[in-house]
Design an enzyme around this catalytic site. Sequence first.
Site, short mmCIF file in Angstrom:
data_model
loop_
_atom_site.label_atom_id
_atom_site.label_comp_id
_atom_site.label_asym_id
_atom_site.label_seq_id
_atom_site.Cartn_x
_atom_site.Cartn_y
_atom_site.Cartn_z
N GLY A 69 0.46 -1.06 -0.10
CA GLY A 69 0.17 -0.26 -0.02
C GLY A 69 0.67 1.62 -0.19
O GLY A 69 0.10 2.29 0.69
N LYS A 80 -6.48 -5.61 12.79
CA LYS A 80 -5.57 -4.74 14.10
C LYS A 80 -5.15 -5.62 15.08
O LYS A 80 -3.74 -5.81 15.15
CB LYS A 80 -5.45 -2.95 13.66
CG LYS A 80 -5.72 -2.48 11.83
CD LYS A 80 -4.73 -2.78 11.72
CE LYS A 80 -4.88 -1.86 9.70
NZ LYS A 80 -3.87 -1.93 9.57
N ALA A 129 -10.82 -5.50 15.13
CA ALA A 129 -10.73 -7.06 14.87
C ALA A 129 -9.18 -7.68 14.21
O ALA A 129 -8.23 -7.72 14.47
CB ALA A 129 -11.81 -7.83 14.35
N ARG A 147 0.15 6.03 -2.46
CA ARG A 147 -0.23 7.25 -1.32
C ARG A 147 -0.29 7.28 -0.03
O ARG A 147 0.45 6.10 1.06
CB ARG A 147 -1.61 7.08 -1.94
CG ARG A 147 -1.96 7.37 -2.98
CD ARG A 147 -3.52 7.36 -3.03
NE ARG A 147 -4.32 6.14 -2.76
CZ ARG A 147 -5.37 6.23 -2.42
NH1 ARG A 147 -6.57 6.78 -2.72
NH2 ARG A 147 -6.13 4.86 -2.53
N TYR A 156 -12.66 -2.92 10.99
CA TYR A 156 -11.04 -3.17 11.53
C TYR A 156 -9.69 -3.21 12.63
O TYR A 156 -9.02 -3.57 12.45
CB TYR A 156 -10.77 -1.36 11.36
CG TYR A 156 -9.79 -1.03 10.90
CD1 TYR A 156 -9.15 -0.68 9.94
CD2 TYR A 156 -9.17 0.16 11.56
CE1 TYR A 156 -8.24 -0.68 8.97
CE2 TYR A 156 -8.41 1.29 11.66
CZ TYR A 156 -7.43 0.98 10.77
OH TYR A 156 -6.18 1.07 9.54
N SER A 206 -3.02 -0.11 14.10
CA SER A 206 -3.91 1.36 14.80
C SER A 206 -4.44 1.58 15.83
O SER A 206 -4.48 0.45 16.90
CB SER A 206 -5.13 1.49 13.47
OG SER A 206 -5.89 2.05 14.07
N ASP A 213 -3.62 -7.61 -5.30
CA ASP A 213 -3.68 -7.31 -4.19
C ASP A 213 -3.54 -8.67 -2.97
O ASP A 213 -3.17 -9.61 -3.06
CB ASP A 213 -5.44 -7.90 -4.57
CG ASP A 213 -6.15 -8.20 -2.84
OD1 ASP A 213 -5.93 -7.61 -2.49
OD2 ASP A 213 -7.74 -8.24 -3.06
N VAL A 214 -2.72 -8.07 -1.89
CA VAL A 214 -2.46 -8.60 -1.11
C VAL A 214 -3.03 -9.94 -0.26
O VAL A 214 -2.77 -10.61 0.38
CB VAL A 214 -1.27 -7.76 0.17
CG1 VAL A 214 -0.50 -6.65 -0.80
CG2 VAL A 214 -2.49 -6.91 1.01
#
Length: 245
Positions: free
Chosen positions: A10, A161, A159, A13, A157, A144, A63-64
């Site tokens: 990613g 992270k 869960a 950007r 999200y 995060s 796509d990872v």
Amino acid sequence: MKIKYALVTGGSRGIGKAIAKQIAKDLGYHILITYLNNDEAAAQTKAEIEAETDASCETLKFDVANRNETQNVLENWQEDHPDSIIEVIVNNAGVTHDGLFMAMSENDWDQVINTSVQGFYNITKPLITPMIRQRFGRVINIVSVSGVKGTAGQTNYSAAKAAIIGATKALAKEIAKRKVTVNAVAPGFINSDMTQDLDEKELKKIIPANRFGEAQEVADLVSFLASKKANYITGEVININGGLH
């Protein structure tokens, strides 16, 4: 001597771009950035890195979360670069699909979990063995504040992270003797595409530093962890959130 690369998923950007540029500037690594859709942004990041540093930069579009696709791309790259090694991995790719859990679709759950958790496995698993063999490497996972404390409206999200935080600590213990470190960086609210629709004026009220962070601040921390100055730091989750706990 092997040509040394740092891979940033990613990386076209936002935080990923800032990290890629800073690692190239500070540590002299050649850069690999992965991205999913934005060809223009990837090309721009590549151009900036090569204009501003002595490093080369290559872009890999895939796509990872897709295991077969990731495996094929990495294997092909390694075959084309037999004298090179990926010495630093920054697992930065992630997506958000926010909403209350009771109304969350299967797709919103799966896409967020798969990008972060499956992406971590798909990227790190094939690249960790060469690091162990050469007895040096860095794995840095961008998590995060949501994974640390949980955030309402981001159960998926949070869960995802949190899972990577657990993986960070476990993997660090497995490979520390081989001088490969594994750490996580947990940003709070950072000015980026992911936060552009948030109410910054209102959210600043809950941040002790009274502002959003900048991608460059995260990049400086990640660059330090990727350096040999951080040899004795592993299994850590380092918060960079302006005091938001």
